[in-house]
Scaffold this active site. Structure first.
Site, short mmCIF file in Angstrom:
data_model
loop_
_atom_site.label_atom_id
_atom_site.label_comp_id
_atom_site.label_asym_id
_atom_site.label_seq_id
_atom_site.Cartn_x
_atom_site.Cartn_y
_atom_site.Cartn_z
N PHE A 217 0.86 -1.18 0.00
CA PHE A 217 0.00 0.00 0.00
C PHE A 217 0.90 1.23 0.00
O PHE A 217 1.71 1.41 0.91
CB PHE A 217 -0.91 0.03 1.23
N ASP A 326 9.29 2.82 1.34
CA ASP A 326 8.13 3.56 1.83
C ASP A 326 8.02 3.36 3.33
O ASP A 326 7.57 2.33 3.81
CB ASP A 326 6.87 3.04 1.12
N LYS A 357 2.82 10.40 8.45
CA LYS A 357 2.22 9.91 9.70
C LYS A 357 2.96 10.42 10.94
O LYS A 357 2.87 11.60 11.25
CB LYS A 357 2.09 8.40 9.66
N THR A 381 1.76 24.00 -4.65
CA THR A 381 1.67 25.30 -3.98
C THR A 381 2.34 25.30 -2.62
O THR A 381 3.16 26.17 -2.32
CB THR A 381 0.20 25.73 -3.82
#
Length: 500
Positions: A217, A326, A357, A381
């Site tokens: 994931f 990851d 997280k 941005t």
């Protein structure tokens, strides 16, 4: 259980952060001169079922304008403290899930409330800067004091982003840009590449791929979904890239009792990885990079040996593919090391490491070769939120001064042993207990029983989360102590005992 306070800890502005003193007070480094009190509760205190009447009423209000299918209950964050989450109905629960592993040092920690209370920080909170173009003067300082002070070995650069999906999405882009520059031998595109890129055609939009793993994931944005292989509901009806997917080892637990069988399974998967890289290269769709989690979290808390990752890193190097680790869920200390990949013992563990997280901000560390060579190639941005960098600096101070990584190892040992004991006590319900530090999980008999157990535990005062098809994952904050682990195990045992 009485709804009281176990202790009161006072943070003094006149003393440096020294951890717990003999008097039981926590001293937290701070810039403001006022005193901040931190109260720790003595345990859960349940007044209604969860969700309670107020939560249910708020859900009815919210569903008029938003989807509330996934809402569990509404929270009173002002009343939450430390390891305890309070809901709007006044139920106080031991939180062993922490917003999907996202609360590093508990709720309303005085070190963080002091950042908010410091008048010198007011302008940062009121005025959100576009960090890629108009960063504030303290931005470099906060990056060096925060993110770069915990940078994985071999990394001297970091790119902040808003969340984990955004981090991985832009890390993927960086990999593709790096790979094309390597292919063409220059960073200067041809006029044909520039022309075709804006109409989604080759050669400007090259047919490159990323290799990912079943059960992985990496986010819910469009590019990340191509490397996410967990639940159908996350991907159904959404177009995706046709990229190679490798099998992830299906190991037997405890790992140290099945070393031979697990080694054979890992060898099979590594052979398939190398085969896929070669096959896709021959098809003219080279594997520019490999992305993997140190522990597959959402996919079911699936582990692999440290040797598996060392060999996988070698395969990536051999074939000239970037290696992205990851650490969105595993990073920040839950495994007893700040980064889970540190357990592998490699001098050169990755080309990129993404995070979010517990790190409060999203982003990724990267090697010099992956630095964007032109403006606006890696850009949006905000490029994150500078206030989160300020919070993270304080979080890292607390982790160090209170020696929280050692606390994680101690409480994790209690938790994992307790899960072993429970699965021995309830072999018809629990199996495959596993974990590193407090990053633990256990399988339940089936999905329906798993979901029922989570609800029973919640109504007894413990917040848990599921993952995979039938697993419960445990993700407490770093301030989760051995006493909290014992308390959790007692309540969890009571909830299991009610299952048929």
């Amino acid at each position: 259980m009485a709804c009281g306070l176990l202790s009161r800890r006072v943070a003094s502005s006149l003393r440096p952060c020294l951890g717990l003193t003999a008097t039981g007070y926590r001293q937290v480094s701070q810039t403001a001169a006022n005193i901040v009190e931190e109260a720790e509760f003595d345990g859960p205190c349940m007044k209604t079922e969860v969700p309670g009447p107020i939560s249910r009423s708020l859900s009815k209000q919210l569903e008029k304008v938003q989807n509330v299918i996934q809402v569990n209950f509404f929270c009173d964050y002002e009343e939450s403290r430390g390891n305890y989450l309070v809901d709007v109905d006044g139920n106080r629960m031991l939180d062993v899930y922490t917003q999907i592993a996202s609360i590093p040092i508990g709720y309303n920690h005085p070190a963080l409330t002091k950042v908010m209370a410091d008048p010198s920080n007011l302008g940062t909170f009121v005025n959100r800067p576009a960090l890629g173009m108009l960063p504030p003067g303290k931005f470099p300082e906060k990056l060096f004091d925060g993110l770069m002070s915990v940078a994985p070995k071999g990394f001297s650069r970091v790119q902040t982003m808003a969340c984990g999906s955004c981090a991985n999405e832009n890390a993927y882009k960086s990999i593709f840009i790096w790979y094309r520059n390597k292919q063409r031998g220059t960073s200067q595109p041809t006029p044909e590449e520039e022309r075709t890129s804006v109409i989604n055609q080759v050669p400007g939009c090259p047919d490159l791929t990323l290799l990912s793993f079943m059960g992985g994931f990496h986010g819910r944005t469009l590019g990340c979904l191509a490397t996410t292989h967990t639940k159908a509901i996350q991907k159904l009806d959404v177009p995706s890239f046709d990229w190679p997917i490798a099998p992830y080892p299906k190991l037997k637990y405890p790992l140290d009792q099945f070393e031979r069988e697990n080694a054979q399974e890992e060898a099979r998967c590594l052979e398939e990885v190398e085969d896929l890289i070669e096959k896709w290269g021959k098809k003219g769709r080279p594997v520019a990079g490999i992305v993997i989690e140190p522990i597959q979290a959402e996919g079911g808390d699936n582990h692999a040996s440290f040797d598996f990752f060392r060999k996988l890193r070698g395969i990536a190097k051999k074939h000239g593919s970037a290696f992205l680790v990851d650490e969105v869920q595993t990073g920040g200390g839950s495994t007893g090391k700040f980064w889970a990949h540190q357990h592998w013992g490699l001098d050169d563990p990755a080309d990129m490491v993404s995070f979010s997280k517990k790190m409060l901000t999203g982003g990724y560390f990267y090697k010099d070769d992956f630095q964007a060579d032109k403006p606006f190639r890696i850009f949006n941005t905000w490029l994150g939120d500078h206030t989160k960098n300020m919070f993270l600096t304080e979080v890292i101070k607390v982790i160090r001064t209170e020696n929280l990584l050692e606390e994680v190892k101690k409480s994790g040992k209690v938790m994992l042993q307790g899960l072993y004991d429970l699965q021995a006590k309830y072999p018809h319900l629990l199996s495959r207990a596993r974990g590193i530090g407090t990053f633990c999980a256990v399988d339940v008999r089936d999905e329906a029983t798993r979901n029922d157990l989570i609800l029973k535990a919640r109504n007894k005062g413990v917040v848990l989360g599921g993952c995979g098809n039938q697993s419960i994952r445990f993700r407490p904050a770093l301030v989760f102590k051995e006493r909290h682990a014992h308390l959790f195990l007692d309540i969890f045992n009571d909830a299991i005992a009610e299952l048929k």
